[in-house]
Design an enzyme around this catalytic site. Structure first.
Site, short mmCIF file in Angstrom:
data_model
loop_
_atom_site.label_atom_id
_atom_site.label_comp_id
_atom_site.label_asym_id
_atom_site.label_seq_id
_atom_site.Cartn_x
_atom_site.Cartn_y
_atom_site.Cartn_z
N LYS A 26 -15.37 -6.60 16.39
CA LYS A 26 -15.59 -7.85 17.13
C LYS A 26 -15.77 -7.55 18.60
O LYS A 26 -15.31 -6.51 19.12
CB LYS A 26 -14.44 -8.84 16.90
CG LYS A 26 -13.07 -8.40 17.42
CD LYS A 26 -12.77 -8.69 18.86
CE LYS A 26 -11.33 -8.33 19.24
NZ LYS A 26 -11.09 -8.26 20.69
N ASP A 34 -5.74 -11.25 15.61
CA ASP A 34 -7.20 -11.15 15.49
C ASP A 34 -7.70 -11.33 14.06
O ASP A 34 -8.89 -11.51 13.84
CB ASP A 34 -7.70 -9.79 16.01
CG ASP A 34 -7.74 -9.71 17.52
OD1 ASP A 34 -7.90 -10.77 18.16
OD2 ASP A 34 -7.60 -8.60 18.06
#
Length: 331
Positions: free
Chosen positions: A18, A148
């Site tokens: 990411k 996350d």
């Protein structure tokens, strides 16, 4: 019900990295975690997981590439264990799994590779077992594993808020005239010095802070724009503003001092805004295409070779060209 022990073909999943295009720290929660406002996107750079049924014993993990640390702390194995315990009441067979992890994403780099591995392992384990968990159950497992992890359930660009448990999918990149857009290119440069998230937040709490409110205003405005959809050109045009919208940048420079001169050197070389992903130390630059990002990566590698860019930590940084993408996790 299909007997999972009869499956002969391993299940394969890709676990994308990411990138934080914005990251604002908006406060401290009662549970000790920080509240965030961050626009995040998945990248084509990905770890690869292969999961195969074992006849007996415990789950195993074999890793190639970057070292993710001790197996007993590995999020992929923990995700499998939580999935197994969630399925226990349904009396669904959940035989042990042999997990092979090709670790292509640097560790402790602000790219959330371990969190992505967890979601890929969860999804792959369920297929290997011919089992199902609903979205609420998957989210509960993801939230237990880390801040996350829930983002990777969204499968695309998203606004992430709170500790990471509030995930709002965003439109992201749109094409012109209803054409499919070419994915924007991203240059990644990761010093070989890990930045533990806890250490960076500790430095932030001790006063290594950006100007209050600036990153949040940028993040909120950009989330609105990205939610409606931006062309690649419009995204790249906003790179300068986005590169300044990370509240953890001052703290990251305390934990990894070498990223400050590295960022300056990259800015001089590439003449592009250079941002920080997450708590670092990965630095990024946006490009209109994968080809242009690859050209930039070559230029950085050449500068490292001729010592015009001096790496922090004594080892050359990880340098990669990739793209922002919204593809699924199946290979």
């Amino acid at each position: 019900m299909t007997d999972p022990t009869q499956r002969l073909t391993p299940v394969v999943r890709l676990a994308p990295a990411k990138l934080n295009l914005t990251l604002a720290v908006v406060g401290r929660r009662d549970d000790g975690y920080h509240s965030l406002h961050s626009v995040m996107v998945p990248l084509a750079l990905a770890d690869r997981l292969s999961l195969a049924i074992l006849p007996a014993g415990d789950d195993t993990l074999h890793v190639t590439g970057f070292d993710p640390g001790p197996a007993d702390r590995n999020l992929a194995l923990r995700a499998i264990a939580l999935a197994r315990s969630t399925l226990a009441s349904a009396r669904i067979p959940t035989p042990p799994l042999a997990v092979r992890l090709d670790k292509r994403i640097p560790v402790a780099a602000g790219l959330a590779g371990g969190s992505s591995d967890a979601v890929a392992a969860l999804d792959g384990a369920l297929e290997a077992w011919s089992a199902e968990l609903d979205a609420e159950q998957r989210f509960a497992i993801a939230a237990r594993l880390g801040s996350d992890v829930p983002f990777f359930l969204s499968g695309g660009p998203a606004l992430v808020e709170g500790r990471g448990e509030r995930v709002t999918p965003l439109h992201g990149i749109r094409g012109q005239h209803d054409e499919a857009p070419e994915p924007p290119g991203v240059l990644l440069v990761t010093p070989r010095v890990p930045a533990r998230t806890a250490d960076v937040f500790a430095a932030w709490s001790n006063g290594a802070m950006a100007e209050p409110g600036v990153a949040r205003r940028t993040s909120e405005h950009f989330a609105s724009e990205f939610g409606a959809g931006l062309t690649v050109r419009a995204l790249v045009e906003r790179a300068g503003v986005l590169a300044s919208a990370n509240d953890l940048w001052p703290a990251a420079t305390v934990v990894v001092p070498g990223i400050l001169p590295l960022r300056r050197a990259l800015t001089r070389l590439l003449r592009r805004p250079i941002g920080l992903s997450g708590s670092g130390p990965t630095l990024w630059a946006l490009y209109p295409s994968a080809v242009e990002a690859a050209t930039a990566a070559d230029a950085v590698l050449a500068a490292i070779d001729d010592a015009s860019i001096r790496p922090s930590g004594g080892e050359p940084p990880f340098v990669a060209a990739t793209t922002i993408q919204t593809e699924g996790r199946d290979e």
